[in-house]
Scaffold this motif. Structure first.
Motif, PDB file in Angstrom:
ATOM      1  N   GLY A  45     -28.468  -6.523  97.663  1.00 54.35           N
ATOM      2  CA  GLY A  45     -29.211  -5.882  96.596  1.00 54.35           C
ATOM      3  C   GLY A  45     -30.638  -5.593  97.018  1.00 54.35           C
ATOM      4  N   PRO A  46     -31.402  -4.893  96.175  1.00 56.28           N
ATOM      5  CA  PRO A  46     -32.779  -4.542  96.506  1.00 56.28           C
ATOM      6  C   PRO A  46     -33.742  -5.707  96.304  1.00 56.28           C
ATOM      7  CG  PRO A  46     -32.207  -3.684  94.348  1.00 56.28           C
ATOM      8  CD  PRO A  46     -30.965  -4.322  94.888  1.00 56.28           C
ATOM      9  N   ALA A  47     -34.846  -5.680  97.066  1.00 48.09           N
ATOM     10  CA  ALA A  47     -35.820  -6.772  96.991  1.00 48.09           C
ATOM     11  C   ALA A  47     -36.681  -6.683  95.736  1.00 48.09           C
ATOM     12  CB  ALA A  47     -36.703  -6.759  98.239  1.00 48.09           C
ATOM     13  N   LYS A  48     -37.100  -5.492  95.378  1.00 52.90           N
ATOM     14  CA  LYS A  48     -38.024  -5.363  94.244  1.00 52.90           C
ATOM     15  C   LYS A  48     -37.652  -4.151  93.393  1.00 52.90           C
ATOM     16  CE  LYS A  48     -41.761  -7.775  96.591  1.00 52.90           C
ATOM     17  NZ  LYS A  48     -43.053  -7.684  97.291  1.00 52.90           N
ATOM     18  N   ALA A  49     -36.400  -4.077  93.024  1.00 51.35           N
ATOM     19  CA  ALA A  49     -35.927  -2.986  92.174  1.00 51.35           C
ATOM     20  C   ALA A  49     -34.628  -3.431  91.528  1.00 51.35           C
ATOM     21  CB  ALA A  49     -35.715  -1.716  92.993  1.00 51.35           C
ATOM     22  N   ASP A  50     -34.189  -2.683  90.537  1.00 51.09           N
ATOM     23  CA  ASP A  50     -32.885  -2.942  89.938  1.00 51.09           C
ATOM     24  C   ASP A  50     -31.789  -2.374  90.821  1.00 51.09           C
ATOM     25  OD1 ASP A  50     -34.023  -4.156  87.708  1.00 51.09           O
ATOM     26  OD2 ASP A  50     -34.222  -2.235  86.638  1.00 51.09           O
ATOM     27  N   PHE A  51     -30.634  -3.018  90.804  1.00 54.07           N
ATOM     28  CA  PHE A  51     -29.491  -2.528  91.582  1.00 54.07           C
ATOM     29  C   PHE A  51     -29.102  -1.144  91.066  1.00 54.07           C
ATOM     30  CE2 PHE A  51     -25.450  -2.233  93.601  1.00 54.07           C
ATOM     31  CZ  PHE A  51     -25.453  -3.152  94.641  1.00 54.07           C
ATOM     32  N   ASP A  52     -28.929  -0.203  91.978  1.00 47.01           N
ATOM     33  CA  ASP A  52     -28.604   1.181  91.627  1.00 47.01           C
ATOM     34  C   ASP A  52     -27.168   1.250  91.101  1.00 47.01           C
ATOM     35  OD1 ASP A  52     -27.830   3.884  91.646  1.00 47.01           O
ATOM     36  OD2 ASP A  52     -29.146   4.355  93.335  1.00 47.01           O
ATOM     37  N   MET A  73     -20.899  -8.809  96.510  1.00 47.81           N
ATOM     38  CA  MET A  73     -22.063  -8.030  96.109  1.00 47.81           C
ATOM     39  C   MET A  73     -23.142  -8.938  95.524  1.00 47.81           C
ATOM     40  SD  MET A  73     -22.092  -4.702  93.579  1.00 47.81           S
ATOM     41  CE  MET A  73     -21.100  -3.741  94.721  1.00 47.81           C
ATOM     42  N   PHE A  74     -24.383  -8.728  95.972  1.00 45.85           N
ATOM     43  CA  PHE A  74     -25.532  -9.477  95.464  1.00 45.85           C
ATOM     44  C   PHE A  74     -26.399  -8.552  94.621  1.00 45.85           C
ATOM     45  CE2 PHE A  74     -24.301 -11.780  99.288  1.00 45.85           C
ATOM     46  CZ  PHE A  74     -24.309 -13.090  98.845  1.00 45.85           C
ATOM     47  N   PRO A  75     -26.673  -8.897  93.365  1.00 47.21           N
ATOM     48  CA  PRO A  75     -27.503  -8.040  92.513  1.00 47.21           C
ATOM     49  C   PRO A  75     -28.937  -7.879  93.018  1.00 47.21           C
ATOM     50  CG  PRO A  75     -26.280  -9.629  91.200  1.00 47.21           C
ATOM     51  CD  PRO A  75     -26.120 -10.039  92.628  1.00 47.21           C
ATOM     52  N   SER A  76     -29.461  -8.899  93.713  1.00 48.63           N
ATOM     53  CA  SER A  76     -30.814  -8.815  94.263  1.00 48.63           C
ATOM     54  C   SER A  76     -30.799  -9.221  95.735  1.00 48.63           C
ATOM     55  CB  SER A  76     -31.781  -9.710  93.479  1.00 48.63           C
ATOM     56  OG  SER A  76     -31.352 -11.063  93.508  1.00 48.63           O
ATOM     57  N   PHE A  77     -31.879  -8.905  96.427  1.00 54.82           N
ATOM     58  CA  PHE A  77     -31.967  -9.051  97.880  1.00 54.82           C
ATOM     59  C   PHE A  77     -31.719 -10.491  98.340  1.00 54.82           C
ATOM     60  CE2 PHE A  77     -34.313  -9.811 101.801  1.00 54.82           C
ATOM     61  CZ  PHE A  77     -33.960  -8.726 102.581  1.00 54.82           C
TER      62      PHE A  77
END
Length: 255
Positions: A45-52, A73-77
């Motif tokens: 997932g992204p470090a500083k954003a919402d998952f697309d 799948m990881f929702p965040s980095f």
């Protein structure tokens, strides 16, 4: 003709920016060469954003086209160390081909990359790098447990391979071998998540500082260099990660 080794799995680590350019063609190559090979897709997932959400829908739809592809799948980095560990833990088999997503697996004159790989796997036991690189390597799950899992205190990307290489030598008094295998090219994409602080190329500044300032110290006498810049000694001990995995492997047939 390839020599068939014991069953093995493939782990691919990936994230949103590399979906169309890299993951889509790579998975198509894998499944055209070995349709029934187990593939674990570890999706960061992204470090500083919402998952697309569009990416989530697209990648799950794409993976579902192929047999025996399993997403994690990881929702965040999360760290690359954690992605590799979770991929290895998820895999059904004790030997695992771990791949970056920016690779090209070719076939020429009736021979494909997996023919070459399986011949090498039959001849070389245990963990080994492919063509000197950790962008693509064979990991032996038993050795991963004995050496210790990739250090998840490395919260970003980078140094997890050098740290494991150093600890592998400490455990076995030998280096991880490298095997030359044809028909694989490393594209070395610079596409990276924008939310973490970079050091060298896509690697994390945090990881390099943790290795150089907290976990290892330059050795005035003795020590071992491995993949690091200088000979070092480890000064920060490792915690035991995933302590029950050995119990699982030894008892799973009793379930």
């Amino acid at each position: 003709m390839s020599v068939h080794p014991a069953p093995y799995s493939v782990v691919i680590t990936t994230f949103d920016k590399r979906f169309d350019a890299h993951l889509v063609p790579l998975l198509a190559q894998i499944k055209s060469q070995r349709p029934n090979l187990e593939v674990i897709a570890v999706i960061n997932g992204p470090a500083k954003a919402d998952f697309d959400e569009v990416y989530r829908e697209n990648i799950l739809s794409y993976l579902a086209r192929f047999p025996k592809v399993f997403p994690t799948m990881f929702p965040s980095f999360q760290s690359l160390a954690k992605l590799w560990n979770r991929g290895a833990l998820t895999s059904s088999h004790e030997r695992i081909l771990i791949l970056n997503d920016d690779l090209d697996l070719r076939a020429e004159n009736g021979i494909c990359f997996f023919d070459c790989l399986e011949t090498a796997m039959s001849a070389q036991q245990g963990t080994f790098k492919i063509n000197g690189s950790f962008s693509h390597f064979i990991l032996d799950k038993r050795e991963l447990i004995e050496v210790g899992f990739f250090d998840e205190r490395l919260l970003g990307l980078g140094e997890e391979d050098g740290d494991f290489y150093w600890r592998f030598y400490k455990k076995y008094k030998k280096e991880i071998p490298s095997v030359e295998i044809a028909l694989i090219d490393n594209i070395q994409s610079d596409l990276a998540d924008e939310g973490y602080t970079k050091g060298i190329r896509t690697a994390s500044k945090f990881n390099r500082e943790f290795i150089q300032q907290e976990k290892y110290k330059t050795a005035l006498l003795g020590g071992y260099r491995g993949m690091f810049d200088k000979r070092v000694n480890q000064i920060l001990e490792d915690e035991k990660q995933y302590p029950y995995e050995t119990f699982y492997l030894e008892n799973k047939k009793k379930i």
